[in-house]
Enzyme design. Structure first.
Site, PDB file in Angstrom:
ATOM      1  CG  HIS A   1      -6.048 -84.145  43.585  1.00 59.65           C
ATOM      2  ND1 HIS A   1      -6.673 -82.939  43.779  1.00 59.65           N
ATOM      3  CD2 HIS A   1      -5.774 -84.628  44.828  1.00 59.65           C
ATOM      4  CE1 HIS A   1      -6.762 -82.708  45.077  1.00 59.65           C
ATOM      5  NE2 HIS A   1      -6.229 -83.717  45.736  1.00 59.65           N
TER       6      HIS A   1
ATOM      7  CE1 TYR B   1      -8.587 -79.902  46.103  1.00 60.53           C
ATOM      8  CE2 TYR B   1     -10.945 -80.240  45.738  1.00 60.53           C
ATOM      9  CZ  TYR B   1      -9.823 -80.343  46.544  1.00 60.53           C
ATOM     10  OH  TYR B   1      -9.934 -80.897  47.788  1.00 60.53           O
TER      11      TYR B   1
END
Ligand code: C5P
Length: 314
Positions: free
Chosen positions: A290, A242
């Site tokens: 990430h 994410y």
């Protein structure tokens, strides 16, 4: 021609030359304001195909009491940190939260008559020695995140903070005029802010969390899980687990600011997201879960397209 007539004609000419261009300027002035969404030279939310394919102004960046999160967005959000609760438990918790904090975010609408400038300050080590402090302080809105320090680092990062993004595990006490922008990753985070601002929170998490927080509860804003999904899918093409807090903050700024100045983004020479106020202990951290490289490339693309001004540091 009689001198009086000549003088009169000259006066009429001078007046006309003075008036008509001004008339034109006035027309340009009004048509400029009719066709743009802000009063900056360039408004961050207007753009070419690459940008317009990604920028979707209909996605609300913040939750409000009128907003209903869809099951689809909730199911995406749940997976970020393994939330097990249901959408109805999410909605009930949000309802409780809006008994304590304003049911609508404290946000000014875009206006063709105003140019709201924002500094988005990430936590990169490249801020060290940058002397960006005055430039950061100069912007109308100064958005910082997580544990981004100010004291002792003023020359490089400034000292004004109008908005601080946080989640329970990264929380800190705020000045009375700073907005607390909660990035919720699980239902407990919503409960945490409700309790930490009132009676105290006594739950546990993967890291110790503050039971109470000093912050102005009238200046709390809560990011919409559907906005996080939009950032992941539309801006990052679903890369990484994410988006990072910093990248979501940047897209949030595209939605709420007219002119954006970006500081404190970028990994160190080893590819790690180290901080300007400390020496990194875990040298294998890289950019965590990430998609750091993709985020950075997108920042460069936004810079190239003049949607943001990026200060790459030292
Ligand atoms: O480390 P932390 O998550 O608090 O940093 C805030 C944000 O700043 C990150 O989510 C990331 O987007 C950005 N950052 C960066 N380069 C670093 C450190 C942080 O781009 N070296």
């Amino acid at each position: 021609m009689d001198l009086k007539v000549k003088t009169l004609l000259a006066l009429i000419c001078v007046t006309a030359v003075g008036m008509f261009p001004r008339g034109c300027r006035l027309r340009n002035f009004f048509s400029h304001y009719q066709s743009t969404s802000c009063a900056c030279d360039k408004c961050s939310s207007e753009g070419d195909p690459w940008f317009t394919q990604r920028f979707n102004k209909s996605v609300a960046p913040f939750l409000s009491s009128e907003y209903n999160l869809t099951e689809e967005a909730f199911n995406w959000w749940k997976r970020m940190q393994g939330e097990r609760g249901s959408l109805s438990s999410f909605s009930k918790t949000v309802e409780g939260l809006f008994q304590v904090v304003p049911p609508r975010p404290d946000l000014e609408e875009h206006s063709p008559y105003r140019c709201r400038t924002c500094a988005v300050v990430g936590n990169s080590g490249n801020l060290k020695g940058s002397h960006y402090g005055a430039l950061i302080n100069f912007q109308d809105v100064v958005i910082r995140m997580n544990n981004g320090r100010v004291e002792g680092y003023e020359a490089d990062v400034g000292n004004r903070t109008t908005h601080r993004i946080m989640y329970p595990e990264s929380a800190m006490n705020l000045e009375n005029n700073t907005h607390l922008v909660l990035f919720p990753f699980k239902i407990q985070d919503l409960l945490w802010v409700t309790k930490a601002l009132t009676t105290g929170f006594h739950g546990t998490s993967y890291r110790p969390v503050k039971s109470k927080i000093k912050a102005n509860k009238d200046l709390v804003m809560v990011v919409n899980p559907a906005f996080m999904k939009y950032v992941h899918e539309t801006w990052l093409g679903k890369k990484g687990r994410y988006p990072s807090t910093g990248f979501m903050a940047l897209i949030m700024a595209l939605h709420i600011c007219d002119e954006i100045h970006v500081f404190g983004y970028g990994a160190d020479n080893d590819g790690n997201w180290s901080h300007y106020w400390e020496v990194l202990r875990d040298k294998s951290f890289r950019t965590g879960v990430h998609p750091g490289n993709h985020e950075y490339d997108t920042i460069l693309k936004l810079t190239e397209q003049q949607k943001i001004q990026f200060y790459s540091g030292w």
